[in-house]
Design a protein around this motif. Sequence first.
Motif, PDB file in Angstrom:
ATOM      1  N   THR A  85      32.802  39.598  19.473  1.00 60.30           N
ATOM      2  CA  THR A  85      33.658  40.003  20.588  1.00 60.30           C
ATOM      3  C   THR A  85      34.454  41.269  20.268  1.00 60.30           C
ATOM      4  O   THR A  85      34.477  42.211  21.052  1.00 60.30           O
ATOM      5  N   THR A 104      32.480  36.861  15.158  1.00 58.61           N
ATOM      6  CA  THR A 104      33.300  37.043  16.360  1.00 58.61           C
ATOM      7  C   THR A 104      34.252  38.229  16.231  1.00 58.61           C
ATOM      8  O   THR A 104      34.212  39.152  17.044  1.00 58.61           O
ATOM      9  N   THR A 110      31.975  34.081  10.722  1.00 59.28           N
ATOM     10  CA  THR A 110      32.800  34.220  11.924  1.00 59.28           C
ATOM     11  C   THR A 110      33.884  35.281  11.736  1.00 59.28           C
ATOM     12  O   THR A 110      33.989  36.215  12.532  1.00 59.28           O
TER      13      THR A 110
END
Length: 333
Positions: free
Chosen positions: A181, A198, A215
């Motif tokens: 993201t 992420t 992550t």
Amino acid sequence: TLPAEKMSFKDASNNVNFTGGLTTTGNVGIGGSPSTLLHLKQTSGNAILRINSDSGERRIDFGDSTDDDGGRIKYDASDNMLLFTNGSERLRINSTGVDVTGTAVTDGLTVAGNLSVDGGTIKLDGNYPIGTGNVALGDTSLDDGSLSGGYNTAIGSGTLSENEGGANNVGLGYNALTLNTSGSSNVAIGAQALDANTTASNNVGIGFLALTANTTGAYNVAVGSNSLDASTTGTENVAVGHASLGAVTDSTANTAVGHNSGASITTGDSNTFFGHQAGDATTTASNNTGVGKDALGVNTTGTLNTAVGANALQANTTASHNTGIGNNALGAT
């Protein structure tokens, strides 16, 4: 009796106007002798055929004995020029460009020569990527409608599909960096490489499932299928070789080069292993150095050991502060 060579209708401006229909079994020529059913000729200047409608369609239909309008060229009131075949729209030209559409296109689009995209983007499905300097090629790659990060390159189905604020990322392969993201400056090459990442930045994953579970861990380098594939929050690890550092979850500063080297480390830190299966049994130990095939190969929790040479310290399991240099040094007898 009318002259055999012609029949003429015109007004004072040499224009002919019909409010009804005109039927003929021969050819019709305007500006010259016709050689086809309808022949328009202008000896100087432009030859223009104009089709106007104040409310209806402006179109030309092409048909045969079984289908009156199988082919069609149409201009609509929204400034679109459309091309139809078999009754369905296939090509649309509007103020923003050219859109090739229609599910019946099975052979794709062939360009004989160079293809240039000037100031735009290329997509296979989903949203066109927005932002600055982004390149996307693949089903839903860079597909997030809130994309603000720039200079990302996504090639492959699902690649960087959730990216919003992340910038300067490279994803190449199915689902590479798919959940990223806001992480930036990551490189993922290989199917599902870094696909759970992420927000972490500055990672490199090359190979199938390389760093696939990461992550938020940053500054990791994984080269080889399944290398560092269990790491989630670990940082500054380097793994080169199939399954190297494959069990690491949140460890820091481990370096493993070689097939299965350091493959069992889970939370141990600052270990260095070079060689086929070097240190591959180590789990939670830290600050070990093993150089050579199977060096420190059965060590599990021993720390601060140094083994240089094939099978060096091969018998060590939990002991610490040992040094073995040479082939089979302090190895199993």
